[in-house]
Design a protein around this motif. Structure first.
Motif, PDB file in Angstrom:
ATOM      1  N   CYS A 196      34.680  23.975   3.710  1.00  0.00           N
ATOM      2  CA  CYS A 196      34.149  23.190   4.832  1.00  0.00           C
ATOM      3  C   CYS A 196      34.011  24.048   6.074  1.00  0.00           C
ATOM      4  O   CYS A 196      34.794  24.968   6.293  1.00  0.00           O
ATOM      5  CB  CYS A 196      35.095  22.040   5.180  1.00  0.00           C
ATOM      6  N   CYS A 197      33.041  23.725   6.894  1.00  0.00           N
ATOM      7  CA  CYS A 197      32.834  24.420   8.164  1.00  0.00           C
ATOM      8  C   CYS A 197      33.979  24.066   9.119  1.00  0.00           C
ATOM      9  O   CYS A 197      34.208  22.896   9.391  1.00  0.00           O
ATOM     10  CB  CYS A 197      31.506  23.983   8.757  1.00  0.00           C
ATOM     11  N   PRO A 198      34.695  25.071   9.644  1.00  0.00           N
ATOM     12  CA  PRO A 198      35.793  24.767  10.561  1.00  0.00           C
ATOM     13  C   PRO A 198      35.289  24.195  11.889  1.00  0.00           C
ATOM     14  O   PRO A 198      36.023  23.506  12.585  1.00  0.00           O
ATOM     15  CB  PRO A 198      36.469  26.118  10.805  1.00  0.00           C
ATOM     16  N   GLU A 199      34.029  24.440  12.213  1.00  0.00           N
ATOM     17  CA  GLU A 199      33.468  23.983  13.486  1.00  0.00           C
ATOM     18  C   GLU A 199      33.102  22.492  13.433  1.00  0.00           C
ATOM     19  O   GLU A 199      33.417  21.741  14.333  1.00  0.00           O
ATOM     20  CB  GLU A 199      32.229  24.831  13.815  1.00  0.00           C
ATOM     21  N   CYS A 200      32.429  22.069  12.341  1.00  0.00           N
ATOM     22  CA  CYS A 200      31.928  20.683  12.328  1.00  0.00           C
ATOM     23  C   CYS A 200      32.337  19.891  11.079  1.00  0.00           C
ATOM     24  O   CYS A 200      32.066  18.701  11.002  1.00  0.00           O
ATOM     25  CB  CYS A 200      30.400  20.691  12.453  1.00  0.00           C
ATOM     26  N   GLY A 201      32.963  20.545  10.114  1.00  0.00           N
ATOM     27  CA  GLY A 201      33.374  19.832   8.904  1.00  0.00           C
ATOM     28  C   GLY A 201      32.292  19.730   7.848  1.00  0.00           C
ATOM     29  O   GLY A 201      32.522  19.206   6.758  1.00  0.00           O
ATOM     30  N   ALA A 212      27.188  30.260   5.464  1.00  0.00           N
ATOM     31  CA  ALA A 212      26.682  29.602   6.668  1.00  0.00           C
ATOM     32  C   ALA A 212      26.875  28.107   6.522  1.00  0.00           C
ATOM     33  O   ALA A 212      26.831  27.564   5.410  1.00  0.00           O
ATOM     34  CB  ALA A 212      25.199  29.909   6.857  1.00  0.00           C
ATOM     35  N   CYS A 213      27.090  27.436   7.644  1.00  0.00           N
ATOM     36  CA  CYS A 213      27.232  25.985   7.623  1.00  0.00           C
ATOM     37  C   CYS A 213      25.852  25.358   7.441  1.00  0.00           C
ATOM     38  O   CYS A 213      24.866  25.794   8.032  1.00  0.00           O
ATOM     39  CB  CYS A 213      27.872  25.495   8.915  1.00  0.00           C
ATOM     40  N   ARG A 214      25.787  24.314   6.616  1.00  0.00           N
ATOM     41  CA  ARG A 214      24.516  23.633   6.377  1.00  0.00           C
ATOM     42  C   ARG A 214      24.147  22.724   7.553  1.00  0.00           C
ATOM     43  O   ARG A 214      23.006  22.343   7.726  1.00  0.00           O
ATOM     44  CB  ARG A 214      24.626  22.810   5.091  1.00  0.00           C
ATOM     45  N   GLU A 215      25.156  22.360   8.365  1.00  0.00           N
ATOM     46  CA  GLU A 215      24.901  21.341   9.385  1.00  0.00           C
ATOM     47  C   GLU A 215      24.975  21.806  10.835  1.00  0.00           C
ATOM     48  O   GLU A 215      24.553  21.085  11.735  1.00  0.00           O
ATOM     49  CB  GLU A 215      25.860  20.159   9.166  1.00  0.00           C
ATOM     50  N   CYS A 216      25.555  22.985  11.073  1.00  0.00           N
ATOM     51  CA  CYS A 216      25.560  23.492  12.454  1.00  0.00           C
ATOM     52  C   CYS A 216      25.221  24.978  12.431  1.00  0.00           C
ATOM     53  O   CYS A 216      24.849  25.511  11.398  1.00  0.00           O
ATOM     54  CB  CYS A 216      26.890  23.215  13.164  1.00  0.00           C
ATOM     55  N   THR A 217      25.383  25.663  13.549  1.00  0.00           N
ATOM     56  CA  THR A 217      24.926  27.057  13.615  1.00  0.00           C
ATOM     57  C   THR A 217      25.992  28.064  13.195  1.00  0.00           C
ATOM     58  O   THR A 217      25.753  29.260  13.193  1.00  0.00           O
ATOM     59  CB  THR A 217      24.492  27.409  15.059  1.00  0.00           C
ATOM     60  N   PHE A 218      27.180  27.572  12.837  1.00  0.00           N
ATOM     61  CA  PHE A 218      28.266  28.485  12.482  1.00  0.00           C
ATOM     62  C   PHE A 218      27.929  29.256  11.200  1.00  0.00           C
ATOM     63  O   PHE A 218      27.583  28.671  10.174  1.00  0.00           O
ATOM     64  CB  PHE A 218      29.564  27.678  12.304  1.00  0.00           C
ATOM     65  N   HIS A 219      27.983  30.574  11.271  1.00  0.00           N
ATOM     66  CA  HIS A 219      27.624  31.399  10.109  1.00  0.00           C
ATOM     67  C   HIS A 219      28.395  32.712  10.140  1.00  0.00           C
ATOM     68  O   HIS A 219      29.024  33.049  11.136  1.00  0.00           O
ATOM     69  CB  HIS A 219      26.121  31.678  10.104  1.00  0.00           C
TER      70      HIS A 219
END
Ligand SMILES: [Zn+2]
Length: 409
Positions: A196-201, A212-219
């Protein structure tokens, strides 16, 4: 270096005597008790001892003792280095390490993940090295996420130079508030804690090493250093064959982190790398002990990610002894054994011992790995034909074997 104030000098000296006393009375290496006495007398001792030194803090779930040792080995080329070589990685251990080398201009401190914010605030260390974050015994994903969030807060607004593994999404997130980050593509063997993306889940998409996160810009940030099998690629694109003596991919990754830290201290690769090659064993890890013609190599595995690293190092041609305890430092609950895939051991002779051998036996049985149950490590060793055997043990099981064989270094 400026003199310590009188009270701090006294606290530091008394701490050292307590440590000597503790060693003489056989109560351990004394590094913790000495630091505790010092801190009791002068709560601000760590800050005072850290002042005017160039410090690197090293934190991770796995590999921090080894990486601390590798960095220390490199920096010794520059001058005296204070370090907590015995893994006493909380403030009392740091006080003790720094008081034992009062004039050392450099310090390399292994820091428990949970204490990193506090130790960074107190020491004002210029360099922080972050390698991986995964569950340790009974920790769960939410707890290590909270830990990474504390790292973010601690690093934010400080001039600290962070060297971080960008293949670990949680470490990347934890490091990314720092003013300056050198990213190292250090690899990630254990991925179960980072889907899971630590930034947005949101879900993390992975393609080869990239994520890379599928839902935010965190990569994944672009790495400056890359671990490429048995070599390091430096920020200028030059490839260096590591050729270190410590075994396994995890240690090659630790070595590249150490090269990046050494560079942050102004050391070029050609100066640091020969020093890393001199390290053969770290606090008994990878040491071979011998009895009656049986040569047992000791591998430490404290958590699921650690087991995967030990499997990578263990020789598939050799028999293997597994020892699991559940005393204080191990955690009493052994349910984490179910997180490890033991099927890789199929086909080699497996011997199971330690206090919690039945828990491990059940786990192996379910994984359909045949094994022999032994009452003790000595019994397991005696059942081996003369020659080499690998041993994987968790923390207190490992220490028991070490002390029985005279604390092999
Ligand atoms: Zn996201």
């Amino acid at each position: 270096m400026t003199q310590l104030p009188l009270r701090a000098q006294l606290a530091s000296a008394l701490g050292r005597s307590a440590a000597t006393l503790s060693r003489m009375t056989g109560r351990g290496d004394g590094s913790v008790i000495g630091g505790r006495v010092g801190l009791l007398l002068e709560p601000d001792l760590l800050r005072k001892l850290a002042r005017d030194r160039k410090l690197a803090l090293v934190s991770a779930t796995n590999g921090k003792t080894t990486t601390t040792r590798l960095i220390t080995s490199a920096l010794l080329e520059l001058g005296e280095v204070a370090t907590n070589a015995f893994g006493a990685n909380m403030p009392a251990g740091h006080v003790s390490a720094l008081s034992q080398h009062k004039r050392a201009p450099y310090g390399v401190l292994e820091v428990d993940e949970k204490y990193l914010p506090e130790v960074l605030d107190t020491t004002g260390a210029g360099v922080v090295c972050l390698m991986n974050l995964s569950r340790d015994q009974m920790d769960r994903a939410a707890e290590i996420w909270l830990l990474a969030q504390k790292w973010r807060r601690a690093l934010s607004g400080k001039p600290t130079h962070v060297i971080a593994n960008c293949d670990d999404p949680l470490v990347t997130w934890g490091a990314s508030t720092a003013a300056k980050v050198t990213w190292v593509a250090g690899g990630q063997r254990w991925k179960e804690d980072s889907w899971c993306c630590p930034e947005c889940g949101g879900p993390l998409d992975r393609k080869d090493a990239d994520w890379a996160c599928r839902e935010c810009t965190f990569h994944r940030p672009e790495p400056q250093w890359v671990v490429d099998d048995d070599a390091a690629i430096d920020p200028r694109g030059q490839r260096w064959l590591l050729d270190i003596q410590l075994p396994g991919q995890a240690n090659r990754s630790n070595a590249v982190m150490a090269l990046a830290v050494a560079e942050a201290f102004g050391m070029p690769v050609e100066q640091a790398l020969p020093r890393l090659r001199e390290v053969t064993s770290v606090a008994g890890r990878y040491t071979t002990v011998e009895r009656d013609g049986r040569h047992a190599r000791l591998l430490l595995a404290k958590n699921p990610a650690g087991w995967l690293e030990a499997f990578d190092v263990a020789d598939p041609q050799l028999p293997i002894i597994l020892s699991v305890n559940a005393q204080g430092p191990d955690g009493r609950d052994t349910s984490w054994l179910w997180d490890v895939d033991y099927r890789i051991l199929r086909g080699r002779p497996v011997f199971v011992t330690g206090q919690r051998r039945l828990d491990l036996a059940l786990r192996l049985d379910v994984a359909e790995v045949p094994f022999t149950l032994c009452e003790s490590f000595n019994e397991a060793l005696a059942m081996q034909p003369p020659g080499r055997v690998d041993v994987i043990a968790n923390y207190t099981a490992f220490q028991q074997i070490r002390s029985e064989f005279g604390r092999a270094v």
